[in-house]
Scaffold this active site. Structure first.
Site, mmCIF file in Angstrom:
data_model
loop_
_atom_site.group_PDB
_atom_site.id
_atom_site.type_symbol
_atom_site.label_atom_id
_atom_site.label_comp_id
_atom_site.label_asym_id
_atom_site.label_seq_id
_atom_site.Cartn_x
_atom_site.Cartn_y
_atom_site.Cartn_z
ATOM 1 N N GLU A 163 0.793 -1.240 0.000
ATOM 2 C CA GLU A 163 0.000 0.000 0.000
ATOM 3 C C GLU A 163 0.826 1.292 0.000
ATOM 4 O O GLU A 163 0.636 2.169 0.840
ATOM 5 C CB GLU A 163 -0.957 -0.009 1.206
ATOM 6 C CG GLU A 163 -1.895 -1.211 1.183
ATOM 7 C CD GLU A 163 -2.722 -1.365 2.453
ATOM 8 O OE1 GLU A 163 -2.751 -0.459 3.280
ATOM 9 O OE2 GLU A 163 -3.354 -2.422 2.601
ATOM 10 N N GLU A 268 -6.436 -10.597 -0.910
ATOM 11 C CA GLU A 268 -7.214 -10.404 0.327
ATOM 12 C C GLU A 268 -8.676 -10.311 -0.049
ATOM 13 O O GLU A 268 -9.301 -9.268 0.089
ATOM 14 C CB GLU A 268 -6.749 -9.126 1.056
ATOM 15 C CG GLU A 268 -5.276 -9.144 1.405
ATOM 16 C CD GLU A 268 -4.810 -7.878 2.130
ATOM 17 O OE1 GLU A 268 -5.664 -7.111 2.615
ATOM 18 O OE2 GLU A 268 -3.591 -7.668 2.197
HETATM 19 O O1 9MR Z 1 -7.355 -8.014 8.786
HETATM 20 C C1 9MR Z 1 -6.417 -7.201 9.461
HETATM 21 C C2 9MR Z 1 -7.035 -6.657 10.727
HETATM 22 O O2 9MR Z 1 -7.242 -7.707 11.654
HETATM 23 C C3 9MR Z 1 -6.147 -5.583 11.333
HETATM 24 O O3 9MR Z 1 -6.817 -4.991 12.423
HETATM 25 C C4 9MR Z 1 -5.822 -4.552 10.280
HETATM 26 C C5 9MR Z 1 -4.940 -3.468 10.847
HETATM 27 O O4 9MR Z 1 -4.620 -2.521 9.919
HETATM 28 O O5 9MR Z 1 -5.182 -5.170 9.183
HETATM 29 C C6 9MR Z 1 -6.018 -6.074 8.537
HETATM 30 O O6 9MR Z 1 -5.392 -6.587 7.391
HETATM 31 C C7 9MR Z 1 -5.029 -5.649 6.384
HETATM 32 C C8 9MR Z 1 -3.915 -6.236 5.584
HETATM 33 O O7 9MR Z 1 -2.862 -6.601 6.427
HETATM 34 C C9 9MR Z 1 -3.440 -5.275 4.511
HETATM 35 N N1 9MR Z 1 -4.511 -4.844 3.671
HETATM 36 C C10 9MR Z 1 -5.672 -4.343 4.350
HETATM 37 C C11 9MR Z 1 -6.153 -5.332 5.404
HETATM 38 C C12 9MR Z 1 -7.368 -4.771 6.076
HETATM 39 O O8 9MR Z 1 -7.014 -3.614 6.792
#
Ligand code: 9MR
Length: 387
Positions: A163, A268
């Site tokens: 990102e 994802e």
């Molecule tokens: O699913 C993840 C969630 O449990 C966390 O709280 C969050 C924190 O930013 O990150 C989520 O996963 C992310 C992923 O690592 C990167 N792309 C976006 C996802 C959703 O935020």
């Protein structure tokens, strides 16, 4: 025991035996996602800590039975792996990698360099001021080298940078960018490759179907390649909604990345069934949240049939797209196993009841699982995959 009672008991025992055999046969014969999709692409899921440590046995059974790839939802992010400078915590990640190996799963490392879930110390000195470019590059190198080396040869692919580009194609104004400039990306790819020359390396982002972001990523891929750096694939996070993106935009992005010379992975995937507070660009920017509003949480008691049908249709349309392009798609990974665990229950609005994944809150496979298997089987004679 009277002869009649004995006879009844024996009959009952045989009936029960017979039933359990039939059930076993059904379980064995029922096709799984990973079997149906094996010539198309890996089908993966993100794992949370309850799954990694075997506490959620029902989810673990689904993972073993249905999926061929895993990624850690959180425990390999830098704030967990290196909470203090030089102090690494690998217990959860080690267990995750062991689980993957024990079950023959393709393991992806997520994620090395990301502005979010990075520990505060990474960017600051002991007075709380931003560190110099030189120091931050050293820290990036040390983090990447330590983490990749630990799992060398075991973790087969890494989300190296996550990102870094905004929807309009401009650079995200992260600490990495502010202190180092855009060079932090090629540097991260170089350090990753040096740590494990055999590992695949990926750039991962959301909303990569936005034309501005798409074109900037294509430019990035080309510039990495021109500099002689390894990049194997673009990870397209699939945080999609009922009305965004459209399939043509998504397909155009897949084509653009393929033309730039890399594979594509859908990294994802989840499909929110809920209304979105913003139009078209929900994506996954962690800071774009909205306060809870009751009317935006309409399905707390279950999805109405009409919405469930529309959800199945839309997820099915995306899988049709993935299967039709499987020559270029290496992996499709769901962002979680079952609905109750999905981050979408709390994003972009906290405390909602969403239905974003392939298995429901009772761990039952949704109708879409059967349909994906049928789609894969129907297509199996027409597609060959070189991956
Ligand atoms: O699913 C993840 C969630 O449990 C966390 O709280 C969050 C924190 O930013 O990150 C989520 O996963 C992310 C992923 O690592 C990167 N792309 C976006 C996802 C959703 O935020």
């Amino acid at each position: 025991m009277k002869p009649l009672t004995l006879c009844l008991c024996i009959c009952l025992a045989f009936t029960l035996l017979d039933c359990s055999q039939t059930k076993k046969e059904v379980e064995v014969k029922e096709p799984s996602l990973k079997e149906a999709l094996k010539d198309k692409f890996l089908i993966g899921t993100a794992l949370n800590l309850n799954q990694i440590w075997g506490k959620d046995t029902l989810a673990v059974n689904i993972v073993k039975r249905q999926f061929s790839a895993i990624v850690a939802e959180n425990c390999m992010k830098s704030m967990y792996l290196q909470p203090k400078e030089g102090e690494f915590y690998f217990n959860d990640a080690d267990r995750f990698v062991d689980f993957g190996e024990q079950n023959g799963l393709f393991i992806t490392g997520h994620t090395l360099i990301w502005h979010s879930q990075a520990p505060g110390w990474f960017f600051t000195d002991d007075k709380g001021k931003d560190v110099s470019k030189k120091v931050l590059i050293e820290r990036i190198k040390n983090h990447i080298t330590t983490v990749i080396s630990r799992y060398k040869g075991r973790i087969k692919g890494w989300d190296v940078v996550n990102e870094a580009i905004l929807d309009d194609g401009s650079w995200r104004d992260s600490k990495f960018y502010q202190i180092i400039g855009e060079d932090f990306i090629p540097l991260a790819f170089r350090f990753a490759h040096e740590a494990d020359p055999d590992a695949e390396l990926y750039y991962n982002d959301y909303n990569e179907w936005h034309a501005g972001k798409r074109d900037a990523i294509v430019k990035l891929i080309k510039s990495l390649k021109d500099s002689g750096l390894r990049i194997d694939a673009v990870g397209m996070q699939g945080h999609i909604g009922m009305d965004y993106p459209n399939l043509e935009e998504y397909k155009a992005a897949i084509d653009a990345y393929v033309s730039a010379g890399v594979k594509v992975m859908i990294t994802e995937l989840d499909l929110s069934a809920l209304p979105s507070p913003r139009q078209k660009n929900i994506g996954a920017n962690v800071s774009d949240t909205a306060a809870y509003r009751q009317e935006m949480n309409p399905y707390t008691g279950g999805l109405p049939d009409s919405v469930a049908t529309a959800w199945t249709q839309r997820m099915g349309d995306f899988f049709n797209l993935f299967i039709a392009n499987s020559e270029h798609i290496k992996r499709v990974t769901l962002w979680g196993v079952m609905d109750a665990d999905s981050w979408k229950n709390d994003y972009p609005m906290p405390g909602r009841t969403d239905y974003a994944l392939l298995f429901d809150r009772e761990y039952k496979a949704k109708q879409i699982v059967k349909e994906i298997i049928e789609k894969a089987n129907a297509n199996s004679d027409t597609t060959t995959n070189s991956k």
